[in-house]
Design a protein around this motif. Structure first.
Motif, PDB file in Angstrom:
ATOM      1  N   PHE A 210      44.904  31.639  20.826  1.00  0.00           N
ATOM      2  CA  PHE A 210      43.776  30.735  20.989  1.00  0.00           C
ATOM      3  C   PHE A 210      44.181  29.265  21.062  1.00  0.00           C
ATOM      4  CE2 PHE A 210      42.088  34.524  18.933  1.00  0.00           C
ATOM      5  CZ  PHE A 210      41.090  34.856  19.832  1.00  0.00           C
ATOM      6  N   GLY A 211      45.372  28.935  20.548  1.00  0.00           N
ATOM      7  CA  GLY A 211      45.794  27.529  20.554  1.00  0.00           C
ATOM      8  C   GLY A 211      46.646  27.177  21.749  1.00  0.00           C
ATOM      9  N   ALA A 212      47.562  28.085  22.103  1.00  0.00           N
ATOM     10  CA  ALA A 212      48.538  27.735  23.141  1.00  0.00           C
ATOM     11  C   ALA A 212      48.172  28.294  24.506  1.00  0.00           C
ATOM     12  CB  ALA A 212      49.927  28.234  22.723  1.00  0.00           C
ATOM     13  N   VAL A 213      47.871  29.598  24.575  1.00  0.00           N
ATOM     14  CA  VAL A 213      47.715  30.257  25.881  1.00  0.00           C
ATOM     15  C   VAL A 213      46.660  29.593  26.780  1.00  0.00           C
ATOM     16  CG1 VAL A 213      47.059  32.416  27.000  1.00  0.00           C
ATOM     17  CG2 VAL A 213      48.647  32.443  25.100  1.00  0.00           C
ATOM     18  N   PRO A 214      45.467  29.268  26.262  1.00  0.00           N
ATOM     19  CA  PRO A 214      44.474  28.674  27.169  1.00  0.00           C
ATOM     20  C   PRO A 214      44.956  27.371  27.801  1.00  0.00           C
ATOM     21  CG  PRO A 214      43.453  29.325  25.114  1.00  0.00           C
ATOM     22  CD  PRO A 214      44.924  29.461  24.912  1.00  0.00           C
ATOM     23  N   GLN A 215      45.827  26.645  27.107  1.00  0.00           N
ATOM     24  CA  GLN A 215      46.299  25.372  27.655  1.00  0.00           C
ATOM     25  C   GLN A 215      47.312  25.557  28.765  1.00  0.00           C
ATOM     26  OE1 GLN A 215      47.294  22.029  25.067  1.00  0.00           O
ATOM     27  NE2 GLN A 215      46.943  23.399  23.364  1.00  0.00           N
ATOM     28  N   VAL A 216      48.069  26.672  28.732  1.00  0.00           N
ATOM     29  CA  VAL A 216      49.227  26.769  29.616  1.00  0.00           C
ATOM     30  C   VAL A 216      49.034  27.752  30.760  1.00  0.00           C
ATOM     31  CG1 VAL A 216      50.863  26.113  27.840  1.00  0.00           C
ATOM     32  CG2 VAL A 216      50.280  28.502  28.132  1.00  0.00           C
ATOM     33  N   LEU A 217      47.964  28.550  30.712  1.00  0.00           N
ATOM     34  CA  LEU A 217      47.876  29.678  31.632  1.00  0.00           C
ATOM     35  C   LEU A 217      47.945  29.275  33.108  1.00  0.00           C
ATOM     36  CD1 LEU A 217      47.929  32.542  30.927  1.00  0.00           C
ATOM     37  CD2 LEU A 217      45.471  32.688  31.194  1.00  0.00           C
ATOM     38  N   SER A 218      47.214  28.217  33.495  1.00  0.00           N
ATOM     39  CA  SER A 218      47.200  27.883  34.918  1.00  0.00           C
ATOM     40  C   SER A 218      48.570  27.391  35.366  1.00  0.00           C
ATOM     41  CB  SER A 218      46.128  26.839  35.211  1.00  0.00           C
ATOM     42  OG  SER A 218      46.407  25.668  34.515  1.00  0.00           O
ATOM     43  N   ASN A 219      49.244  26.657  34.496  1.00  0.00           N
ATOM     44  CA  ASN A 219      50.606  26.234  34.808  1.00  0.00           C
ATOM     45  C   ASN A 219      51.535  27.422  34.970  1.00  0.00           C
ATOM     46  OD1 ASN A 219      51.362  23.534  35.161  1.00  0.00           O
ATOM     47  ND2 ASN A 219      50.701  23.097  33.073  1.00  0.00           N
ATOM     48  N   PHE A 220      51.363  28.409  34.084  1.00  0.00           N
ATOM     49  CA  PHE A 220      52.203  29.601  34.134  1.00  0.00           C
ATOM     50  C   PHE A 220      52.038  30.304  35.467  1.00  0.00           C
ATOM     51  CE2 PHE A 220      53.041  30.854  29.433  1.00  0.00           C
ATOM     52  CZ  PHE A 220      53.587  29.616  29.232  1.00  0.00           C
ATOM     53  N   VAL A 221      50.761  30.497  35.873  1.00  0.00           N
ATOM     54  CA  VAL A 221      50.517  31.207  37.129  1.00  0.00           C
ATOM     55  C   VAL A 221      51.134  30.443  38.293  1.00  0.00           C
ATOM     56  CG1 VAL A 221      48.747  32.085  38.672  1.00  0.00           C
ATOM     57  CG2 VAL A 221      48.445  32.270  36.227  1.00  0.00           C
ATOM     58  N   ARG A 284      48.472  27.528  44.617  1.00  0.00           N
ATOM     59  CA  ARG A 284      48.953  26.689  43.520  1.00  0.00           C
ATOM     60  C   ARG A 284      48.191  25.379  43.450  1.00  0.00           C
ATOM     61  NH1 ARG A 284      54.095  24.842  43.549  1.00  0.00           N
ATOM     62  NH2 ARG A 284      54.346  25.319  45.741  1.00  0.00           N
ATOM     63  N   HIS A 285      47.980  24.771  44.620  1.00  0.00           N
ATOM     64  CA  HIS A 285      47.229  23.517  44.605  1.00  0.00           C
ATOM     65  C   HIS A 285      45.820  23.729  44.076  1.00  0.00           C
ATOM     66  CE1 HIS A 285      49.963  21.268  47.641  1.00  0.00           C
ATOM     67  NE2 HIS A 285      50.511  21.442  46.460  1.00  0.00           N
ATOM     68  N   GLY A 286      45.221  24.885  44.458  1.00  0.00           N
ATOM     69  CA  GLY A 286      43.899  25.193  43.942  1.00  0.00           C
ATOM     70  C   GLY A 286      43.913  25.311  42.424  1.00  0.00           C
ATOM     71  N   LEU A 288      46.022  23.993  40.256  1.00  0.00           N
ATOM     72  CA  LEU A 288      46.305  22.760  39.543  1.00  0.00           C
ATOM     73  C   LEU A 288      45.304  21.670  39.887  1.00  0.00           C
ATOM     74  CD1 LEU A 288      50.187  22.685  39.770  1.00  0.00           C
ATOM     75  CD2 LEU A 288      48.753  23.462  37.909  1.00  0.00           C
ATOM     76  N   GLY A 289      44.261  22.039  40.664  1.00  0.00           N
ATOM     77  CA  GLY A 289      43.243  21.055  40.998  1.00  0.00           C
ATOM     78  C   GLY A 289      43.755  19.936  41.877  1.00  0.00           C
ATOM     79  N   LEU A 290      44.702  20.277  42.779  1.00  0.00           N
ATOM     80  CA  LEU A 290      45.266  19.235  43.631  1.00  0.00           C
ATOM     81  C   LEU A 290      44.752  19.350  45.057  1.00  0.00           C
ATOM     82  CD1 LEU A 290      48.998  19.341  42.578  1.00  0.00           C
ATOM     83  CD2 LEU A 290      47.439  17.456  42.236  1.00  0.00           C
ATOM     84  N   GLU A 291      43.803  20.270  45.254  1.00  0.00           N
ATOM     85  CA  GLU A 291      43.363  20.562  46.621  1.00  0.00           C
ATOM     86  C   GLU A 291      42.989  19.282  47.354  1.00  0.00           C
ATOM     87  OE1 GLU A 291      41.190  24.347  47.554  1.00  0.00           O
ATOM     88  OE2 GLU A 291      43.304  24.122  47.936  1.00  0.00           O
ATOM     89  N   GLY A 292      43.562  19.132  48.538  1.00  0.00           N
ATOM     90  CA  GLY A 292      43.198  17.979  49.352  1.00  0.00           C
ATOM     91  C   GLY A 292      44.081  16.774  49.136  1.00  0.00           C
ATOM     92  N   SER A 293      44.707  16.667  47.962  1.00  0.00           N
ATOM     93  CA  SER A 293      45.514  15.483  47.703  1.00  0.00           C
ATOM     94  C   SER A 293      46.899  15.604  48.328  1.00  0.00           C
ATOM     95  CB  SER A 293      45.640  15.245  46.206  1.00  0.00           C
ATOM     96  OG  SER A 293      46.443  16.244  45.640  1.00  0.00           O
ATOM     97  N   ALA A 294      47.362  16.820  48.529  1.00  0.00           N
ATOM     98  CA  ALA A 294      48.682  16.994  49.142  1.00  0.00           C
ATOM     99  C   ALA A 294      48.521  17.751  50.454  1.00  0.00           C
ATOM    100  CB  ALA A 294      49.591  17.767  48.201  1.00  0.00           C
ATOM    101  N   ALA A 295      49.303  17.353  51.422  1.00  0.00           N
ATOM    102  CA  ALA A 295      49.169  17.998  52.734  1.00  0.00           C
ATOM    103  C   ALA A 295      49.930  19.308  52.763  1.00  0.00           C
ATOM    104  CB  ALA A 295      49.708  17.089  53.814  1.00  0.00           C
TER     105      ALA A 295
END
Lengths: 295, 284
Positions: A210-221, A284-286, A288-295
């Protein structure tokens, strides 16, 4: 109208100019020294690695000639027949490419799961015991430093020819590589949620869950997808040592001088790798919420 | 008294119902994702015809190999010298390959960066050619170069140059595109031409980043250079592949140990150098 520019007296000006010149000269000297060391190292390495420019210049024509000889024969009048002849093995190669992708996928998934399980033991902010952290890290380092092909060579002897050694070799390498990256992510997380769970009496597993996994999951994927991309390339050459996939046909075509087959298989590999790159980049961009910022 | 502990869960749920309401949409997505991944894995097992009955005997054999590997033993001093020479070849391959790839990639990456060359056709063409070069594995490049200059470490150096050229071209151009454009504008406003703005406004900014990337790849190339010899082109990989083929397990483990030590030494050195070049804070 003239603007007044404040000027230092001559002596002071010279002193400053000298100091500037000295600073620049010191930097120049450092750059020259660095270049000299680099050149010396390059010469030593060239001697060690049998670099032979004569040989290179003399035989360089073979490089374009090789590409010319593997290029398919095309003429406009019979373009379709030529194309079908060039890609005669398409059904077989597509199946082998599919195998390669599956080998990469299964290896990556297995490796990612093992890496996920191990990374928390390698993070100094979650585990109090120095020994556990140290041992886990060395194990991960071993897994990623020994090249996949070496694992594959040994596994082929143990498990026999086929995709199984390829999958296992990729899985072990991925465990090492992802375990390290995952652990770095875990060490950089916010410590407040962890302290929160610990303060409300959570066990170590609950702290992680509950402390660590929710913070890191998207990075892990995201890291796992990047690794999948790398593993597709790695799986393409697994066949070189008999560990399944398209590599087997490729090395056979190269060794037996089936020139046009080489270019056809290479083309298919390159197109597949590019497609996978494009797709995983999107995902990956999706993530990390980077969609549109990188070509 | 409000007590926030796990014993008092019912009370907390009652006070904050929103937090504990199950989000079926979110759960559904996770279930589909996990289910799809597992299904694909099972499909892989069937499609690749993975022989699980061989898994256990293979493990036994593997255990046997590991037992035979201990303790690592090179055989004789002559062998040790031979291996050290092969190791030197491998490090040379990694060094010259990285250096050559970086030197070739620098001008091309300027072409591929949108803030240096504005023409989109040039940009697209260079990007796609770099992608193609990168898509071909170093082992395959090595096979091609062996056909050109013959067997030996030189062919591998050329192969590493080729594949690093593709990688560095992409990485460099991305670093250049991410650079702050104010210094370049400053140079322009003082009357410098486009080349001046690249030389004095752009390169000093990105140079430490590029150097750090090169050092990082030197390290990773040492890892990959150890294996390219497997196609017969020299270095420690050739020795390793030979010893595995003839089942000299003690020599195999000695060679693996040698590789581990070398890679961690280079790892350590390049880490030091990177810190010295760009400062501790800049490395994330």
């Amino acid at each position: 109208m003239r603007t007044a520019v404040p000027e230092f007296p001559e002596a002071r000006l010279r002193e400053l100019a000298d100091r500037y010149a000295a600073a620049v000269a010191a930097k120049r000297r450092r750059v020259w020294l660095g270049s000299a060391v680099l050149i010396a190292a390059a010469i030593a390495a060239g001697w060690m690695g049998d670099v032979n420019f004569g040989n290179f210049v003399e035989n360089f024509w073979r490089f374009p000639a090789y590409f010319a000889s593997i290029a398919p024969k095309f003429s406009l009048s019979t373009a379709w027949v030529d194309l079908t002849e060039w890609l005669w093995g398409l059904p077989r190669w597509t199946r082998l490419l599919g195998d390669t992708l599956l080998i990469a996928y299964m290896g990556t998934l297995t490796g990612a799961i093992c890496g996920f399980a191990l990374c928390f033991f390698a993070s100094a902010n979650l585990v109090k015991s120095r020994t556990t952290v140290f041992v886990t890290r060395r194990v991960l380092e071993f897994c990623r430093t020994v090249p996949e092909i070496v694992f594959a060579l040994i596994f082929v002897l143990a498990f026999g020819l086929g995709p199984l050694p390829g999958v296992l070799a990729i899985a072990i390498h991925t465990t090492g590589a992802l375990g390290k990256q995952f652990a770095e992510v875990v060490e950089n997380i916010d410590s407040k949620p962890i302290e929160g769970v610990a303060a409300s009496g959570g066990s170590w597993l609950q702290i992680v869950r509950f402390g660590a996994v929710p913070q890191v999951l998207s990075n892990f994927v995201s890291y796992a997808l990047l690794r999948f991309e790398i593993n597709v390339r790695g799986a393409a050459v697994m066949g070189f040592v008999g560990a399944g996939g398209i590599g087997q046909d490729l090395i056979e075509a190269v060794r037996k001088f089936y020139y046009t087959d080489v270019s056809a298989i290479l083309l298919l590999i390159i197109v597949t790798v590019m497609l996978i790159d494009l797709i995983t980049e999107r995902v990956r961009h999706g993530l990390l919420g980077l969609e549109g910022s990188a070509a | 008294m409000n007590s926030f502990s796990f014993e008092n869960r019912a009370g907390i749920v009652e006070r904050h119902p929103d937090v504990f309401r199950p989000d079926w949409w979110h759960r559904g997505k996770i279930a589909i994702g996990v289910g799809g991944a597992v299904a694909l894995f099972l499909f892989g097992i069937v499609q690749l015809d993975i022989p699980f009955h061989r898994l256990s005997e293979g493990m036994v054999k593997l255990g046997e190999f590991v037992r035979l590997m201990l303790p690592p033993n090179p055989g004789s001093w002559a062998e040790v010298l031979k291996y050290l020479h092969a190791l030197g070849e491998t490090v040379s391959i990694a060094f010259l390959g990285t250096l050559g790839g970086a030197l070739l990639a620098l001008p091309v990456s300027l072409l591929a960066a949108r803030n240096v060359v504005a023409n989109w056709i040039v940009h697209l063409l260079t990007r796609r050619s770099l992608d193609t070069i990168r898509g071909v594995d170093t082992l395959i490049w090595a096979l091609i170069w062996v056909g050109v200059v013959g067997l030996g470490p030189f062919a591998v150096i050329l192969a590493v140059i080729c594949s690093d050229f593709g990688t560095f071209g992409k990485l460099f151009s991305e670093a250049i595109e991410a650079a702050d454009k104010n210094p370049a504008e400053g140079v322009r406003s003082l009357g410098g031409n486009h080349l001046h703005s690249v030389r004095f406004g752009l390169l000093p900014q990105v140079f430490p980043i590029l150097l750090s990337q090169v050092l990082y790849y030197f390290e990773s190339n040492t890892r990959s250079a150890t294996i390219i010899g497997i196609v017969g082109a020299g270095g420690i990989g050739l020795q390793l592949a030979e010893q595995i083929r003839v089942l000299e397990w003690q020599k195999v483990s000695f060679l693996i140990l040698l590789i581990l030590i070398t890679v961690s030494a280079i790892d350590w050195m390049s880490g030091k150098l990177r810190f010295a070049i760009i400062g501790k804070r800049a490395i994330s």
